[in-house]
Design an enzyme around this catalytic site. Sequence first.
Site, mmCIF file in Angstrom:
data_model
loop_
_atom_site.group_PDB
_atom_site.id
_atom_site.type_symbol
_atom_site.label_atom_id
_atom_site.label_comp_id
_atom_site.label_asym_id
_atom_site.label_seq_id
_atom_site.Cartn_x
_atom_site.Cartn_y
_atom_site.Cartn_z
ATOM 1 N N GLU A 169 0.816 -1.214 0.000
ATOM 2 C CA GLU A 169 0.000 0.000 0.000
ATOM 3 C C GLU A 169 0.854 1.271 0.000
ATOM 4 O O GLU A 169 0.513 2.265 0.654
ATOM 5 C CB GLU A 169 -0.975 -0.006 1.193
ATOM 6 C CG GLU A 169 -1.954 -1.159 1.149
ATOM 7 C CD GLU A 169 -2.917 -1.206 2.322
ATOM 8 O OE1 GLU A 169 -2.943 -0.246 3.126
ATOM 9 O OE2 GLU A 169 -3.634 -2.215 2.460
ATOM 10 N N GLU A 261 -5.270 -7.725 -1.194
ATOM 11 C CA GLU A 261 -6.159 -7.603 -0.046
ATOM 12 C C GLU A 261 -7.494 -7.051 -0.537
ATOM 13 O O GLU A 261 -7.526 -6.107 -1.325
ATOM 14 C CB GLU A 261 -5.625 -6.621 1.009
ATOM 15 C CG GLU A 261 -4.396 -7.046 1.751
ATOM 16 C CD GLU A 261 -3.965 -5.992 2.772
ATOM 17 O OE1 GLU A 261 -4.846 -5.243 3.284
ATOM 18 O OE2 GLU A 261 -2.759 -5.892 3.052
#
Length: 316
Positions: A169, A261
């Site tokens: 991320e 995810e």
Amino acid sequence: MQTPVNKNASLKAGELLNYLSETAGKAIITGQHTQTNPMEEIAYIERHTGKQPKLRGFELLSYSPNINYSDATKECLTEIDENRGTLETAMRWAKETDGIATFTFHWFSPLGGRDKSFYAKNTDFDAARVLVDNTPEREAFFHDIDSIAGQLEPFCKADIPILWRPFHESDGRWFWWGAKGAEAARELYKLMFRRYTDIHRLNNLLWVWNCNVPEGYPGDEYVDIISVDVYLSKYRATDYAQEYRKLIDATSTNKTAALAEVGYIPDIGLLEQSRIPWAYYMTWSKEFCIGEQYNSVSSLKQMYDSSYAITAKKLL
């Protein structure tokens, strides 16, 4: 067929990457993150579907070398305690099954920090300073990655391929490795890649890049799998086609793609129709899996009952 970017990658790592690349667009591999040793998410899925995911995610946060125990909340200490021993659990599981292991590392900052110092708000560690020679930040960074290399080495010796997803991320600034921008995170990733391939010879790792902004992409020579994390604000049936297009536009069309995810699992009916080439998805842990706050039991059953979904002990 896709060849690993590490020229010395193990045969099994190469076979896994080829399997993932051939799966994408023909089926999707089911995946579930776990961050505790009981892995209660797996029991929940099996109880409701009679099956288990093919891919299992394991967390390394408790292996961070620089955890500030004296300035941590009860929540943080509980999370660390629950996570202890997960690599031993991963090793046993990988040896006993035909499953695919992926590792996530919420890395407590190499210097300073308090509480959950993988969050940028809890540390003044400057990731950009790692890129400057002879700084304390650079020394601490290499100390930590060498320590983690030691934790990964048993999997290399056991010839177990791992989907390794560091600096995840990095399109956001909430983790310390992304706080100075995706460009800095990109360079940290490249430093780790060179150290792990050239020095530690962790030839069982497949390298997963997890960022969907163009300025962050390390380049095709450093990445085996491109991936993105997607947490929708509310449920909608989706094959994540829009997210796929954004990801490949920001990275490469030459790489296998994954939903590293998700909060909500993809709609398997839409996915089977569109054939968006996601190799796998991984639902996040705890409430994202258990209970129906995010994913209903009916959608879970539809996923695991689908002929388009690959579950444990089921080959394409």
